[in-house]
Design an enzyme around this catalytic site. Structure first.
Site, PDB file in Angstrom:
ATOM      1  N   MET A 167      28.899   3.592  44.042  1.00  0.00           N
ATOM      2  CA  MET A 167      29.496   4.546  43.077  1.00  0.00           C
ATOM      3  C   MET A 167      30.512   4.444  43.320  1.00  0.00           C
ATOM      4  O   MET A 167      31.382   4.103  41.957  1.00  0.00           O
ATOM      5  CB  MET A 167      28.533   5.118  42.925  1.00  0.00           C
ATOM      6  CG  MET A 167      28.966   6.486  41.395  1.00  0.00           C
ATOM      7  SD  MET A 167      28.556   7.547  40.525  1.00  0.00           S
ATOM      8  CE  MET A 167      26.920   7.089  40.457  1.00  0.00           C
ATOM      9  N   TYR A 227      24.532   0.663  52.217  1.00  0.00           N
ATOM     10  CA  TYR A 227      23.892   0.822  52.191  1.00  0.00           C
ATOM     11  C   TYR A 227      21.809   0.233  52.645  1.00  0.00           C
ATOM     12  O   TYR A 227      23.219  -1.152  52.189  1.00  0.00           O
ATOM     13  CB  TYR A 227      23.020   1.353  50.551  1.00  0.00           C
ATOM     14  CG  TYR A 227      23.757   2.769  49.818  1.00  0.00           C
ATOM     15  CD1 TYR A 227      22.638   3.742  50.641  1.00  0.00           C
ATOM     16  CD2 TYR A 227      24.402   2.997  49.155  1.00  0.00           C
ATOM     17  CE1 TYR A 227      23.821   5.629  50.142  1.00  0.00           C
ATOM     18  CE2 TYR A 227      25.432   3.988  48.245  1.00  0.00           C
ATOM     19  CZ  TYR A 227      24.150   5.194  49.522  1.00  0.00           C
ATOM     20  OH  TYR A 227      25.291   6.391  48.525  1.00  0.00           O
ATOM     21  N   ARG A 259      26.047 -12.246  11.076  1.00  0.00           N
ATOM     22  CA  ARG A 259      26.410 -11.337  11.784  1.00  0.00           C
ATOM     23  C   ARG A 259      26.555 -10.088  10.934  1.00  0.00           C
ATOM     24  O   ARG A 259      26.010  -9.285  10.459  1.00  0.00           O
ATOM     25  CB  ARG A 259      27.102 -10.682  12.960  1.00  0.00           C
ATOM     26  CG  ARG A 259      27.575  -9.362  13.674  1.00  0.00           C
ATOM     27  CD  ARG A 259      28.753  -9.829  15.172  1.00  0.00           C
ATOM     28  NE  ARG A 259      29.622 -10.183  14.217  1.00  0.00           N
ATOM     29  CZ  ARG A 259      30.681  -9.528  15.332  1.00  0.00           C
ATOM     30  NH1 ARG A 259      30.973  -9.797  16.742  1.00  0.00           N
ATOM     31  NH2 ARG A 259      32.016  -9.985  15.159  1.00  0.00           N
ATOM     32  N   LYS A 285      40.319  -4.227  20.600  1.00  0.00           N
ATOM     33  CA  LYS A 285      39.221  -3.452  20.556  1.00  0.00           C
ATOM     34  C   LYS A 285      38.296  -3.784  22.394  1.00  0.00           C
ATOM     35  O   LYS A 285      39.141  -3.876  23.137  1.00  0.00           O
ATOM     36  CB  LYS A 285      38.022  -4.400  19.356  1.00  0.00           C
ATOM     37  CG  LYS A 285      37.364  -5.517  20.846  1.00  0.00           C
ATOM     38  CD  LYS A 285      37.409  -6.596  19.391  1.00  0.00           C
ATOM     39  CE  LYS A 285      36.801  -7.399  19.974  1.00  0.00           C
ATOM     40  NZ  LYS A 285      36.436  -9.094  19.094  1.00  0.00           N
TER      41      LYS A 285
HETATM   42  C1  LIG Z   1      37.377  -9.829  19.100  1.00  0.00           C
HETATM   43  C2  LIG Z   1      37.850 -10.168  17.697  1.00  0.00           C
HETATM   44  C3  LIG Z   1      38.706 -11.139  17.821  1.00  0.00           C
HETATM   45  C4  LIG Z   1      39.706 -11.663  18.730  1.00  0.00           C
HETATM   46  O1  LIG Z   1      38.849 -12.286  19.407  1.00  0.00           O
HETATM   47  P1  LIG Z   1      39.553 -13.000  20.598  1.00  0.00           P
HETATM   48  O2  LIG Z   1      38.556 -14.506  21.125  1.00  0.00           O
HETATM   49  O3  LIG Z   1      40.012 -12.084  22.349  1.00  0.00           O
HETATM   50  O4  LIG Z   1      40.880 -13.656  20.325  1.00  0.00           O
HETATM   51  C5  LIG Z   1      38.723 -11.648  16.406  1.00  0.00           C
HETATM   52  N1  LIG Z   1      38.357 -10.997  14.853  1.00  0.00           N
HETATM   53  C6  LIG Z   1      37.202 -11.183  15.195  1.00  0.00           C
HETATM   54  C7  LIG Z   1      36.461 -10.032  14.088  1.00  0.00           C
HETATM   55  C8  LIG Z   1      36.755  -9.701  16.701  1.00  0.00           C
HETATM   56  O5  LIG Z   1      35.993  -8.710  16.572  1.00  0.00           O
END
Ligand SMILES: *Cc1c(COP(=O)(O)O)cnc(C)c1O
Length: 358
Positions: A323, A275, A135, A36
């Site tokens: 930037m 800046y 969550r 992700k």
């Molecule tokens: C991000 C995530 C992981 C992996 O977590 P790490 O700490 O990066 O290994 C596992 N399960 C879920 C649901 C996640 O969102």
């Protein structure tokens, strides 16, 4: 072409990290490589392709668009699992493609059923359980209804998994909460079994849990951060074997981010650089401009504090991160020239004098 900086990701580093992690989990355990967030910034397609070359064929994304991106860009699309956001037509798309996804409420379960019937294809689902993260996830008391719906429509579902996510397995400070989560998870798994469901994989462990709570490895893990060569936090790093020196060689960072010097200037003592008035030259200085800024992800928080490497020597960002550019202090770096390679993320060893452009 013509890019002002490049990111390199190291295959041998990934191999090292995967080998260590798979040793920890055991070879029989299903390993979900979490990609992700653009593969934690490493580039989604690039990372997945590299990992596939390292014999990794199962990937976890957070949302359907990430799965879509992988399926569009990689020919032999690997097995995918959407851990978070998927709705409406994306559910239909996922079922059609055989992509697994998490279900944590009745709405999504019903949608999965609807599209599965339409497609005459099973939905591959993972039932997420709420254990204390607060969550997403079904409460234990909802399992009976979930079980009934699935059992009444057996031809529409393949229950791939039952899972939960820990709210901070990296820190001892959360031990009470995480331990309660573990208890709640096992308890709900029993309830799931009693409801007549037999999920193939029971999974809870992220990177930190693989190290700190190995009893939660079960038959599948979802590992993100550590495969990229980062320990979840310092505590996990130090706790592991209690030997910081030895541990520092276990994981290897995959990423190197490089650019080069675009311009050099001499600035007189008493002048401001960049800046506003955030940096005042306190002596005669030689500064260099690097064509990378916050639009590329070089954080504005690095203003007047960031460090980069030129000719293997540390140079500090002076003034505000722009930037598209930063200015760095190279007064102390001998022989510095326009075109010299700059390492923004990486090590001295990776810093050659002549850049990737030459
Ligand atoms: C991000 C995530 C992981 C992996 O977590 P790490 O700490 O990066 O290994 C596992 N399960 C879920 C649901 C996640 O969102």
């Amino acid at each position: 072409m013509f890019e002002s900086s490049v990111i390199e990701i190291s295959k041998s580093a990934l191999q090292t990290n995967l080998k260590f992690l798979k040793q920890k989990t055991g070879a029989h355990v299903k390993f979900c490589s979490v990609v992700k967030g653009n593969a934690y910034g490493h580039g989604l397609t690039e990372f997945v392709k590299l990992a596939m070359e390292c014999d990794q064929h199962y990937f976890g994304v957070y949302s359907a668009d990430e799965a879509y991106h992988i399926s569009k860009n990689i020919k032999n699309t690997p097995e995918l699992y959407i851990m978070g956001m998927v709705e409406g037509e994306a559910i239909e798309w996922a079922i059609n493609k055989g992509i697994e996804f998490c279900v944590f409420d009745e709405k999504r379960l019903e949608d999965a059923l609807k599209y599965s019937k339409k497609l005459k294809k099973k939905a591959k689902i993972h039932l997420e359980i709420e254990t204390g993260m607060n969550r997403t996830g079904f409460y234990e008391k909802e399992i009976a209804i979930v079980g009934e719906l699935i059992n009444n429509n057996k031809q529409n579902f393949e229950v791939k998994g039952a899972c939960t996510h820990f709210a901070g397995a990296e820190s001892m400070a959360n031990n009470f909460r995480v331990s309660q989560q573990i208890g709640k998870f096992y308890q709900t798994l029993l309830t799931i079994g009693k409801a007549g469901l037999t999920p193939t994989y029971k999974h809870a462990a992220c990177s930190a849990a693989v190290i700190n709570y190995p009893e939660t490895i079960g038959n599948m893990v979802r590992v993100g951060i550590m495969q990229y060569g980062f320990w979840p936090n310092d505590e996990t790093f130090i706790r592991y074997n209690g030997d910081k020196e030895k541990n520092s060689k276990i994981l290897k960072r995959l990423i190197t981010w490089k650019s080069r010097l675009m311009n050099l200037k001499s600035v007189k003592k008493g002048e401001f650089i960049g800046y506003s008035t955030s940096y005042l030259a306190h002596r005669d200085m030689k500064i260099a401009v690097v064509p990378v800024g916050y639009s590329h992800g070089y954080s504005r928080n690095m203003s007047n504090t960031g460090k980069v490497l030129v000719r293997g020597v540390e140079a500090t960002v002076v003034g505000i991160v722009n930037m598209n550019a930063i200015t760095i202090d190279v007064t102390h770096i001998e022989g510095v020239e326009i075109g010299d390679e700059v390492v923004l993320i990486g090590t001295k060893e990776q810093n050659s004098k002549c850049g990737f452009f030459q």
